[in-house]
Design a protein around this motif. Sequence first.
Motif, mmCIF file in Angstrom:
data_model
loop_
_atom_site.group_PDB
_atom_site.id
_atom_site.type_symbol
_atom_site.label_atom_id
_atom_site.label_comp_id
_atom_site.label_asym_id
_atom_site.label_seq_id
_atom_site.Cartn_x
_atom_site.Cartn_y
_atom_site.Cartn_z
ATOM 1 N N ASP A 129 -15.739 -2.731 3.625
ATOM 2 C CA ASP A 129 -15.695 -2.048 2.331
ATOM 3 C C ASP A 129 -14.386 -2.257 1.569
ATOM 4 O OD1 ASP A 129 -18.199 -1.034 3.122
ATOM 5 O OD2 ASP A 129 -17.260 0.693 4.081
ATOM 6 N N ILE A 130 -13.278 -1.896 2.210
ATOM 7 C CA ILE A 130 -11.973 -1.975 1.556
ATOM 8 C C ILE A 130 -11.566 -3.417 1.289
ATOM 9 C CG2 ILE A 130 -9.530 -1.337 1.691
ATOM 10 C CD1 ILE A 130 -11.441 1.028 1.481
ATOM 11 N N GLY A 131 -11.671 -4.258 2.296
ATOM 12 C CA GLY A 131 -11.235 -5.649 2.169
ATOM 13 C C GLY A 131 -12.048 -6.481 1.199
ATOM 14 N N LYS A 155 -1.626 -7.725 -6.501
ATOM 15 C CA LYS A 155 -0.582 -7.021 -5.759
ATOM 16 C C LYS A 155 -0.810 -5.512 -5.774
ATOM 17 C CE LYS A 155 4.426 -6.822 -5.166
ATOM 18 N NZ LYS A 155 5.738 -7.320 -5.655
ATOM 19 N N LYS A 156 -1.161 -4.990 -6.924
ATOM 20 C CA LYS A 156 -1.418 -3.554 -7.074
ATOM 21 C C LYS A 156 -2.586 -3.130 -6.182
ATOM 22 C CE LYS A 156 -2.412 -0.086 -10.630
ATOM 23 N NZ LYS A 156 -2.702 0.123 -12.080
ATOM 24 N N ARG A 157 -3.645 -3.955 -6.159
ATOM 25 C CA ARG A 157 -4.818 -3.659 -5.343
ATOM 26 C C ARG A 157 -4.482 -3.691 -3.855
ATOM 27 N NH1 ARG A 157 -9.696 -7.891 -5.446
ATOM 28 N NH2 ARG A 157 -8.149 -9.041 -4.215
ATOM 29 N N LEU A 158 -3.674 -4.684 -3.455
ATOM 30 C CA LEU A 158 -3.291 -4.818 -2.057
ATOM 31 C C LEU A 158 -2.480 -3.621 -1.584
ATOM 32 C CD1 LEU A 158 -3.098 -6.414 0.570
ATOM 33 C CD2 LEU A 158 -1.163 -7.670 -0.401
ATOM 34 N N LEU A 159 -1.530 -3.186 -2.397
ATOM 35 C CA LEU A 159 -0.703 -2.031 -2.044
ATOM 36 C C LEU A 159 -1.554 -0.776 -1.897
ATOM 37 C CD1 LEU A 159 2.392 -2.637 -4.360
ATOM 38 C CD2 LEU A 159 2.319 -2.849 -1.864
ATOM 39 N N LEU A 184 -7.216 -0.476 4.790
ATOM 40 C CA LEU A 184 -7.593 -1.812 5.250
ATOM 41 C C LEU A 184 -7.367 -2.039 6.748
ATOM 42 C CD1 LEU A 184 -8.656 -4.588 4.482
ATOM 43 C CD2 LEU A 184 -6.366 -5.221 3.732
ATOM 44 N N ILE A 185 -6.195 -1.667 7.242
ATOM 45 C CA ILE A 185 -5.897 -1.888 8.661
ATOM 46 C C ILE A 185 -6.828 -1.054 9.542
ATOM 47 C CG2 ILE A 185 -4.154 -1.573 10.469
ATOM 48 C CD1 ILE A 185 -2.040 -2.329 8.353
ATOM 49 N N THR A 221 1.359 -9.195 4.464
ATOM 50 C CA THR A 221 1.183 -8.868 3.040
ATOM 51 C C THR A 221 1.469 -10.060 2.135
ATOM 52 O OG1 THR A 221 3.449 -7.998 2.917
ATOM 53 C CG2 THR A 221 1.688 -6.414 3.390
ATOM 54 N N GLU A 222 2.492 -10.827 2.494
ATOM 55 C CA GLU A 222 2.843 -12.007 1.689
ATOM 56 C C GLU A 222 1.726 -13.053 1.712
ATOM 57 O OE1 GLU A 222 6.584 -13.469 3.107
ATOM 58 O OE2 GLU A 222 7.686 -11.667 2.463
ATOM 59 N N ARG A 223 1.142 -13.251 2.881
ATOM 60 C CA ARG A 223 0.082 -14.250 3.013
ATOM 61 C C ARG A 223 -1.201 -13.816 2.306
ATOM 62 N NH1 ARG A 223 0.384 -17.332 8.885
ATOM 63 N NH2 ARG A 223 2.624 -17.735 8.846
ATOM 64 N N ILE A 224 -1.505 -12.514 2.391
ATOM 65 C CA ILE A 224 -2.696 -12.012 1.689
ATOM 66 C C ILE A 224 -2.526 -12.205 0.185
ATOM 67 C CG2 ILE A 224 -4.057 -9.969 1.093
ATOM 68 C CD1 ILE A 224 -3.500 -8.902 3.915
ATOM 69 N N GLN A 225 -1.345 -11.865 -0.335
ATOM 70 C CA GLN A 225 -1.060 -12.014 -1.755
ATOM 71 C C GLN A 225 -1.194 -13.479 -2.185
ATOM 72 O OE1 GLN A 225 -0.404 -9.684 -4.081
ATOM 73 N NE2 GLN A 225 0.011 -11.112 -5.756
ATOM 74 N N LYS A 226 -0.551 -14.357 -1.426
ATOM 75 C CA LYS A 226 -0.536 -15.779 -1.762
ATOM 76 C C LYS A 226 -1.931 -16.391 -1.705
ATOM 77 C CE LYS A 226 1.884 -20.089 -0.616
ATOM 78 N NZ LYS A 226 2.851 -20.743 0.310
#
Length: 337
Positions: free
Chosen positions: A44-46, A237-241, A252-253, A293-298
């Motif tokens: 759901d979240i991811g 980035k906003k969504r990931l945070l 997510l985790i 987090t950096e890899r997900i963003q990229k």
Amino acid sequence: MSKKLIVIVGPTASGKSDLAVKIAKKIKGEIISADSRQVYRGMDIGTGKVTPDTKNSSNFSTGQVKKKYIFTHKGIPHYCIDVASPKTRFNIVQYRKLALRAINKVFKKSKIPILCGGTGFYIQAVVDGIIIPEVPPDWKLRKKLEKKSVKELYQILKELDPRRAKTIEKENPRRLIRAIEIVMKTKKPVPSLKRAPLPYPASKKTSSSSPPSLPSEPRFLIIGIKKEKKELSSLIKKRLLKRLQPTHHPKLITEVKKLRKSGLSWKRLEEFGLEYRHVAQYLQGKLKYNEMTERIQKESEHFAKRQMTWFKKDKRIIWIKDYKEAGKSVEKFLKNK
């Protein structure tokens, strides 16, 4: 009177789902998701899945789903969401069948179907009627390909099917192997595959085994949400945070831990790509939190770029910046007979 279908496309995090709901409320429409990962229950979240008004009481890991359950969000029925267990493989052939049946169901209710999502391959399979052959797994070929690195797999696909190579997730070995398998077995790239005729089966009875199809000469309005690169990066980035905040439940985790506990292997979780791959690697101790987090963003930014590469080739798409522009296009489309 001809049947009409509205299609909403765009890159990840651009706001497709929210736009679809706003339009659906205005025109009495119903939504068909075109997302290759939102078909799976428990993810759901991811996947950025909208929150259902009422939860299905079934367990996603068992595959037991109430047949009469309809996924609704803000009162709007959504189809092709939560239709498969993440333990199983769900392919484009299965998706196309479900999506076309859902569209015809909405037509029969005298409502307007809205096909919404960022999986260009799924959109094309429905709108352009491309028939994807049900290629059975070639285990001997797969075993051979599994020995190769993702870079080698990508290079093979690039040589066999350049167009598919431009849009596929480069770091996902499962998808690369499947794409190679299809083109090697059919001896042709996907764009050149057979297209389905579009008769409308509602006028006469057809057997349950008959392949679903769209009305003859269907009329489409394809809307694309356009965002500047910098703005889209900021939205991602906003969504990931938000997805990683402790106050965001289930975050997510936690979601990945739950999927793992349900019986999914680390390999299977990583096959889903993007957020799931890197959170799974973090939980295995392969990545530090900041690296994750950096890899997900990229990778999300790269994914958005590939999505736009796919959509930009479709000259039928009307690109809009906001709901106001989209509303005008929809109103004009529906007024024209």
